[in-house]
Scaffold this active site. Structure first.
Site, PDB file in Angstrom:
ATOM      1  N   ASN A   1      -6.561   2.231 -12.464  1.00 48.68           N
ATOM      2  CA  ASN A   1      -5.506   1.299 -12.053  1.00 48.68           C
ATOM      3  C   ASN A   1      -4.154   1.948 -12.338  1.00 48.68           C
ATOM      4  O   ASN A   1      -4.034   2.825 -13.199  1.00 48.68           O
ATOM      5  CB  ASN A   1      -5.637  -0.003 -12.850  1.00 48.68           C
ATOM      6  CG  ASN A   1      -4.601  -1.037 -12.443  1.00 48.68           C
ATOM      7  OD1 ASN A   1      -4.358  -1.249 -11.254  1.00 48.68           O
ATOM      8  ND2 ASN A   1      -3.975  -1.674 -13.424  1.00 48.68           N
TER       9      ASN A   1
ATOM     10  N   MET B   1      -4.449  -7.270  -6.952  1.00 52.37           N
ATOM     11  CA  MET B   1      -3.929  -8.256  -7.891  1.00 52.37           C
ATOM     12  C   MET B   1      -5.004  -9.156  -8.525  1.00 52.37           C
ATOM     13  O   MET B   1      -4.708 -10.255  -8.981  1.00 52.37           O
ATOM     14  CB  MET B   1      -2.865  -9.125  -7.204  1.00 52.37           C
ATOM     15  CG  MET B   1      -1.693  -8.321  -6.654  1.00 52.37           C
ATOM     16  SD  MET B   1      -0.902  -7.241  -7.885  1.00 52.37           S
ATOM     17  CE  MET B   1       0.083  -8.451  -8.771  1.00 52.37           C
ATOM     18  N   ARG B   2      -6.245  -8.676  -8.536  1.00 48.89           N
ATOM     19  CA  ARG B   2      -7.318  -9.445  -9.166  1.00 48.89           C
ATOM     20  C   ARG B   2      -8.078  -8.556 -10.148  1.00 48.89           C
ATOM     21  O   ARG B   2      -8.036  -7.333 -10.037  1.00 48.89           O
ATOM     22  CB  ARG B   2      -8.315  -9.954  -8.121  1.00 48.89           C
ATOM     23  CG  ARG B   2      -7.735 -10.924  -7.129  1.00 48.89           C
ATOM     24  CD  ARG B   2      -8.777 -11.257  -6.079  1.00 48.89           C
ATOM     25  NE  ARG B   2      -8.212 -12.007  -4.979  1.00 48.89           N
ATOM     26  CZ  ARG B   2      -8.140 -13.339  -4.923  1.00 48.89           C
ATOM     27  NH1 ARG B   2      -8.614 -14.063  -5.911  1.00 48.89           N
ATOM     28  NH2 ARG B   2      -7.605 -13.943  -3.877  1.00 48.89           N
TER      29      ARG B   2
ATOM     30  N   HIS C   1      -0.081   0.897 -13.269  1.00 47.91           N
ATOM     31  CA  HIS C   1       0.767  -0.219 -13.698  1.00 47.91           C
ATOM     32  C   HIS C   1       2.214   0.269 -13.792  1.00 47.91           C
ATOM     33  O   HIS C   1       2.463   1.350 -14.348  1.00 47.91           O
ATOM     34  CB  HIS C   1       0.295  -0.744 -15.051  1.00 47.91           C
ATOM     35  CG  HIS C   1       1.104  -1.920 -15.499  1.00 47.91           C
ATOM     36  ND1 HIS C   1       0.989  -3.170 -14.899  1.00 47.91           N
ATOM     37  CD2 HIS C   1       2.072  -2.032 -16.428  1.00 47.91           C
ATOM     38  CE1 HIS C   1       1.851  -3.986 -15.461  1.00 47.91           C
ATOM     39  NE2 HIS C   1       2.522  -3.334 -16.396  1.00 47.91           N
TER      40      HIS C   1
ATOM     41  N   GLY D   1       0.787  -1.236   0.000  1.00 45.08           N
ATOM     42  CA  GLY D   1       0.000   0.000   0.000  1.00 45.08           C
ATOM     43  C   GLY D   1       0.816   1.282   0.000  1.00 45.08           C
ATOM     44  O   GLY D   1       0.362   2.301   0.528  1.00 45.08           O
TER      45      GLY D   1
ATOM     46  N   ASN E   1       1.361   3.069  -2.648  1.00 47.93           N
ATOM     47  CA  ASN E   1       0.564   3.999  -3.478  1.00 47.93           C
ATOM     48  C   ASN E   1      -0.625   4.531  -2.695  1.00 47.93           C
ATOM     49  O   ASN E   1      -0.947   5.717  -2.789  1.00 47.93           O
ATOM     50  CB  ASN E   1       0.108   3.316  -4.767  1.00 47.93           C
ATOM     51  CG  ASN E   1       1.209   3.271  -5.799  1.00 47.93           C
ATOM     52  OD1 ASN E   1       1.498   4.276  -6.438  1.00 47.93           O
ATOM     53  ND2 ASN E   1       1.856   2.125  -5.929  1.00 47.93           N
TER      54      ASN E   1
HETATM   55  C1  GRF Z   1       2.694  -1.029  -7.715  1.00 51.65           C
HETATM   56  O1  GRF Z   1       3.940  -1.137  -8.366  1.00 51.65           O
HETATM   57  C2  GRF Z   1       1.582  -0.959  -8.716  1.00 51.65           C
HETATM   58  O2  GRF Z   1       1.920  -0.318  -9.899  1.00 51.65           O
HETATM   59  C3  GRF Z   1       1.321  -2.415  -8.988  1.00 51.65           C
HETATM   60  O3  GRF Z   1       1.447  -3.035  -7.729  1.00 51.65           O
HETATM   61  C4  GRF Z   1       2.372  -2.293  -6.933  1.00 51.65           C
HETATM   62  C5  GRF Z   1       1.688  -2.000  -5.629  1.00 51.65           C
HETATM   63  O4  GRF Z   1       2.574  -1.447  -4.695  1.00 51.65           O
HETATM   64  N1  GRF Z   1       0.031  -2.599  -9.606  1.00 51.65           N
HETATM   65  P1  GRF Z   1       2.017  -0.824  -3.337  1.00 51.65           P
HETATM   66  O5  GRF Z   1       1.139  -1.887  -2.665  1.00 51.65           O
HETATM   67  O6  GRF Z   1       1.226   0.396  -3.672  1.00 51.65           O
HETATM   68  O7  GRF Z   1       3.229  -0.521  -2.516  1.00 51.65           O
END
Ligand code: GRF
Length: 205
Positions: A111, A94-95, A113, A16, A18
């Site tokens: 989302n 992740m789903r 990426h 988490g 982000n």
């Molecule tokens: C990030 O790199 C995002 O782009 C990808 O999963 C990762 C999640 O990281 N989809 P976090 O849980 O936000 O640290």
């Protein structure tokens, strides 16, 4: 600009970081929104702890408690609706989401990426780009669909691959870029400056 703050429901599966960047951007009023619920499919996801620390509702939806993927998604939708979410923010979730959830939030599911889509989709975008030997990779924020890492692109930031980079050093810079780009892209949506034309998202103004 809309006077009501955009209510964000953040979906996570992991650490988490982000999510934290988004929470911080809201607190610093760089992002005119508030995170009203964090939903995880993993009980141990550290992002749930980040939510609790910020006094945000933290909900674990246990996939194994539901017979079908549809029922599990219905539980996700219930959590989002209960908290009157305006925009669903996938941040390391992740789903896939089912049509039922996507249709409840038309073009209101985003989302992030860690690569420049449409290159290097999938769960190991950073390592795949590094192993391929690209000289530039980056980060993409896009509207989500019922396919992994597809949908109109809202924002991208390039991250150069430097001589001497390891996958780990590259990963660290990608995450820095993510933590800048995601709040900035969400702010564009909060300002009502993102529209969809066909397959493309357009930024107004
Ligand atoms: C990030 O790199 C995002 O782009 C990808 O999963 C990762 C999640 O990281 N989809 P976090 O849980 O936000 O640290």
């Amino acid at each position: 600009m809309p006077d009501k703050k955009l209510r964000l429901g953040v979906l996570i599966s992991g650490s988490g970081t982000n999510l934290q960047a988004i929470i911080d951007a809201c607190a610093e009023q760089f992002l005119d929104a508030e995170v009203v619920v964090v939903v995880s499919d993993k009980e141990a996801a550290y992002g749930l702890e980040r939510a609790r620390k910020a006094h945000i509702a933290a909900v674990w939806v246990d996939r194994t408690a539901y017979t079908t993927f549809r029922d599990y998604n219905h539980a996700i939708l219930f959590a989002l609706r209960t908290h009157e979410v305006d925009l669903v923010v996938m941040a390391g979730y992740m789903r896939l989401l089912t049509r039922e959830v996507l249709d409840a939030f038309p073009m209101r599911v985003v989302n992030i990426h860690p690569a420049l889509l449409p290159s290097f989709p999938g769960a190991s975008g950073i390592h795949d780009a590094f192993d391929h030997g690209v000289k530039i990779t980056g980060v993409t924020v896009h509207f989500a669909t019922d396919k992994f890492d597809e949908g109109p692109i809202i924002a991208q930031e390039a991250v150069p691959v430097l001589e001497g980079d390891t996958a780990e050093s590259l990963e660290a810079r990608i995450h820095e870029a993510e933590h800048r780009l995601y709040p900035a892209a969400l702010q564009l949506i909060a300002e009502g400056r993102v529209s969809i034309e066909g397959r493309k998202a357009r930024i107004i103004g």
